[in-house]
Design a protein around this motif. Structure first.
Motif, mmCIF file in Angstrom:
data_model
loop_
_atom_site.group_PDB
_atom_site.id
_atom_site.type_symbol
_atom_site.label_atom_id
_atom_site.label_comp_id
_atom_site.label_asym_id
_atom_site.label_seq_id
_atom_site.Cartn_x
_atom_site.Cartn_y
_atom_site.Cartn_z
ATOM 1 N N ASP A 122 -56.669 45.329 -18.411
ATOM 2 C CA ASP A 122 -56.008 44.039 -18.610
ATOM 3 C C ASP A 122 -56.341 43.091 -17.454
ATOM 4 O OD1 ASP A 122 -53.830 42.387 -20.020
ATOM 5 O OD2 ASP A 122 -53.324 42.331 -17.888
ATOM 6 N N GLY A 123 -56.594 41.828 -17.808
ATOM 7 C CA GLY A 123 -56.887 40.829 -16.775
ATOM 8 C C GLY A 123 -58.337 40.863 -16.333
ATOM 9 N N SER A 125 -60.925 39.362 -16.952
ATOM 10 C CA SER A 125 -61.668 38.119 -16.633
ATOM 11 C C SER A 125 -61.529 37.800 -15.137
ATOM 12 C CB SER A 125 -61.129 36.965 -17.478
ATOM 13 O OG SER A 125 -59.725 36.888 -17.297
ATOM 14 N N ASN A 214 -46.994 30.740 -15.889
ATOM 15 C CA ASN A 214 -48.082 29.761 -15.868
ATOM 16 C C ASN A 214 -47.523 28.423 -16.352
ATOM 17 O OD1 ASN A 214 -50.261 28.109 -16.309
ATOM 18 N ND2 ASN A 214 -51.520 29.679 -17.283
ATOM 19 N N TYR A 217 -48.401 25.328 -19.067
ATOM 20 C CA TYR A 217 -47.986 25.222 -20.478
ATOM 21 C C TYR A 217 -46.684 24.442 -20.630
ATOM 22 C CZ TYR A 217 -51.424 28.945 -21.155
ATOM 23 O OH TYR A 217 -52.580 29.682 -21.165
ATOM 24 N N TYR A 246 -48.046 33.647 -9.218
ATOM 25 C CA TYR A 246 -48.691 33.919 -10.508
ATOM 26 C C TYR A 246 -50.149 34.255 -10.280
ATOM 27 C CZ TYR A 246 -49.623 33.599 -15.524
ATOM 28 O OH TYR A 246 -49.958 33.882 -16.813
ATOM 29 N N GLY A 248 -52.066 35.742 -12.684
ATOM 30 C CA GLY A 248 -52.841 35.619 -13.929
ATOM 31 C C GLY A 248 -53.405 36.968 -14.354
ATOM 32 N N SER A 249 -52.859 38.021 -13.774
ATOM 33 C CA SER A 249 -53.206 39.394 -14.154
ATOM 34 C C SER A 249 -51.879 40.114 -14.316
ATOM 35 C CB SER A 249 -54.062 40.032 -13.061
ATOM 36 O OG SER A 249 -54.480 41.312 -13.438
ATOM 37 N N LEU A 250 -51.548 40.453 -15.573
ATOM 38 C CA LEU A 250 -50.196 40.931 -15.905
ATOM 39 C C LEU A 250 -49.753 42.087 -15.030
ATOM 40 C CD1 LEU A 250 -47.669 41.074 -17.712
ATOM 41 C CD2 LEU A 250 -49.030 42.403 -19.350
ATOM 42 N N PHE A 264 -41.214 37.960 -14.514
ATOM 43 C CA PHE A 264 -42.475 37.499 -15.119
ATOM 44 C C PHE A 264 -42.118 36.911 -16.476
ATOM 45 C CE2 PHE A 264 -46.974 37.478 -16.123
ATOM 46 C CZ PHE A 264 -46.965 37.484 -17.513
ATOM 47 N N TYR A 266 -43.787 34.935 -19.950
ATOM 48 C CA TYR A 266 -44.826 34.312 -20.769
ATOM 49 C C TYR A 266 -44.128 33.809 -22.018
ATOM 50 C CZ TYR A 266 -49.550 32.981 -21.821
ATOM 51 O OH TYR A 266 -50.696 32.238 -22.043
ATOM 52 N N LYS A 276 -48.825 35.161 -25.609
ATOM 53 C CA LYS A 276 -50.197 35.692 -25.541
ATOM 54 C C LYS A 276 -50.201 37.208 -25.442
ATOM 55 C CE LYS A 276 -54.314 35.524 -22.578
ATOM 56 N NZ LYS A 276 -54.858 34.948 -21.320
ATOM 57 N N LEU A 277 -49.153 37.800 -24.918
ATOM 58 C CA LEU A 277 -49.190 39.224 -24.575
ATOM 59 C C LEU A 277 -48.886 40.082 -25.795
ATOM 60 C CD1 LEU A 277 -47.505 38.818 -21.113
ATOM 61 C CD2 LEU A 277 -49.940 38.995 -21.636
ATOM 62 N N ARG A 278 -49.536 41.263 -25.836
ATOM 63 C CA ARG A 278 -49.415 42.136 -26.997
ATOM 64 C C ARG A 278 -48.223 43.060 -26.840
ATOM 65 N NH1 ARG A 278 -53.906 40.118 -24.440
ATOM 66 N NH2 ARG A 278 -55.556 39.578 -25.906
ATOM 67 N N GLU A 282 -48.858 46.343 -24.175
ATOM 68 C CA GLU A 282 -48.575 45.604 -22.937
ATOM 69 C C GLU A 282 -47.061 45.489 -22.743
ATOM 70 O OE1 GLU A 282 -50.885 42.004 -23.547
ATOM 71 O OE2 GLU A 282 -52.617 42.829 -22.520
HETATM 72 P P1 P6P Z 1 -52.755 32.739 -18.933
HETATM 73 C C1 P6P Z 1 -55.080 38.241 -18.722
HETATM 74 O O1 P6P Z 1 -56.010 37.568 -19.558
HETATM 75 C C2 P6P Z 1 -53.750 38.280 -19.488
HETATM 76 O O2 P6P Z 1 -53.893 38.971 -20.674
HETATM 77 C C3 P6P Z 1 -52.681 38.910 -18.609
HETATM 78 O O3 P6P Z 1 -53.189 39.880 -17.752
HETATM 79 C C4 P6P Z 1 -52.118 37.714 -17.858
HETATM 80 O O4 P6P Z 1 -50.761 37.894 -17.483
HETATM 81 C C5 P6P Z 1 -52.246 36.597 -18.893
HETATM 82 O O5 P6P Z 1 -53.323 36.945 -19.759
HETATM 83 C C6 P6P Z 1 -52.563 35.260 -18.251
HETATM 84 O O6 P6P Z 1 -52.587 34.298 -19.294
HETATM 85 O O7 P6P Z 1 -52.547 32.033 -20.257
HETATM 86 O O8 P6P Z 1 -51.651 32.395 -17.937
HETATM 87 O O9 P6P Z 1 -54.123 32.591 -18.363
#
Ligand code: P6P
Length: 346
Positions: A122-123, A125, A214, A217, A246, A248-250, A264, A266, A276-278, A282
């Motif tokens: 996860d994360g 990217s 984040n 949004y 933040y 950006g990596s859960l 945390f 979202y 966004k999260l599954r 997750e």
């Molecule tokens: P955003 C990483 O792509 C992820 O799935 C999670 O690890 C992280 O918390 C979330 O997306 C970040 O999403 O929309 O804030 O870039």
């Protein structure tokens, strides 16, 4: 269970066995899955550590079922986990964030009574910029007849999990898991290649300093969510301001709040009503962990662990962390605060 002192060197294998002995009915199959996942975590850690040197950074030409570009390490981590657990005879099927459908056990291997659901990396990217990433996993028992796993086995509410955990590939590599008897953290000692007990019986503080959200949004949030974030930031004078952290990596954001307290979030937004999260690989595993550590996790509408899944890759809004901070979300999003969840309801 043996009382371990801070200096005793306890490997994850020993701890898993000691926990297994607390369940008289245990057959050792669940322990076997945890061993296999610990091995996979070491192999993935090795790949993540050397990603910058080998040609395994960056993206493939493919996209996964989520429509996200697959990073090379996503594919590698997915394969590592599948190959680590598919032959042990403990699983009847798997589900991965990287695969559209259920992953069946190869014909030449025996099937077992558990299902594994996981997000291999996860994360991912964030890898190219050396930000911590993680593996998240959830284990449920097979509920259908027959030997092979079916979709119905995967689509169980999170309260039916028998184990859940994550690995964070950060400054150090840590594996954190629960089997319903508390939450325990193990740190990889690279000099001996073993996960050693470093954080027994993790408890999340009832209220925390950190808010992970984040807020780019904000324009897409409902008025209730905007008001809630103002509360967390101390802008409405109702509570002290939380520090925003933040990554950006859960897994990285969750781990900091688990150890230090915080929330945390979202939230649902007009672009992604379900966030966004599954849910299955997750939100559910992290919700099981946080509740076992004394925290809470909600979608804003209901307890994460009570959501009845309908799709393998369904998403959910997520507010997770310190119970006191989650209760504020529930009170401001119009839902009852999180009472002590009776064990039977798990
Ligand atoms: P955003 C990483 O792509 C992820 O799935 C999670 O690890 C992280 O918390 C979330 O997306 C970040 O999403 O929309 O804030 O870039």
């Amino acid at each position: 269970m043996v009382k371990h002192t801070a200096t005793s060197v306890v490997t994850i294998d020993r701890y898993i066995i000691e926990e297994e002995k607390l369940h008289p009915e245990a057959t050792g199959e669940l322990s076997g899955i945890l061993y296999d996942l610990a091995l996979a975590a070491k192999m993935i850690a090795n790949k993540v550590r050397s990603a910058g040197l080998a040609d395994i950074l960056g993206a493939t030409e493919d996209t996964n079922v989520q429509g996200e570009i697959q990073q090379k390490l996503d594919v590698i981590a997915n394969e590592i986990i599948i190959k680590a657990v598919d032959h042990g005879g403990r699983l009847c099927a798997m589900a991965s964030e990287e695969e559209p459908d259920i992953i069946q056990i190869p014909d030449n291997f025996k099937c077992g009574k558990y299902c594994l659901l996981f997000d291999p990396l996860d994360g991912s990217s964030n890898i190219d910029v050396n930000v911590p990433v993680g593996t998240i996993f959830s284990v449920v028992k097979k509920i259908t007849r027959g030997t092979r796993g079916e979709m119905e086995d995967m689509l169980q509410p999170g309260r039916r999990q028998v184990a859940a955990g994550y690995v964070i590939y950060g400054a150090s590599t840590m594996l954190v898991y629960t089997t319903g008897r508390g939450v325990h953290g193990f740190t990889l000692d690279p000099s001996i290649g073993e996960f050693l007990l470093s954080h027994p019986h993790i408890r999340v503080p009832n209220s925390g300093r950190y808010l992970s959200v984040n807020d780019s949004y904000e324009r897409l949030w409902s008025d209730d969510v905007r008001a809630l974030m103002r509360r967390y930031r101390g802008l409405d004078g109702q509570r002290a301001a939380m520090n925003v952290r933040y990554v950006g990596s859960l897994v990285a954001d969750f781990h900091r709040n688990l150890l230090g307290g915080g929330l945390f979030a979202y939230p649902s937004n007009t672009k992604n009503v379900k966030g966004k999260l599954r849910l299955l690989y997750e939100a559910n595993p992290l919700a099981f962990i946080v509740e076992q550590a004394g925290g809470a996790a909600t979608s804003g509408d209901m307890r994460i662990l009570d959501i009845e899944p309908t799709d393998l890759h369904q998403r959910t809004p997520l507010y997770i962390g310190s119970k006191g901070d989650v209760d504020i979300a529930l009170s401001m999003l119009g839902k009852p605060v999180v009472d002590e969840i009776p064990l039977a309801a798990r």
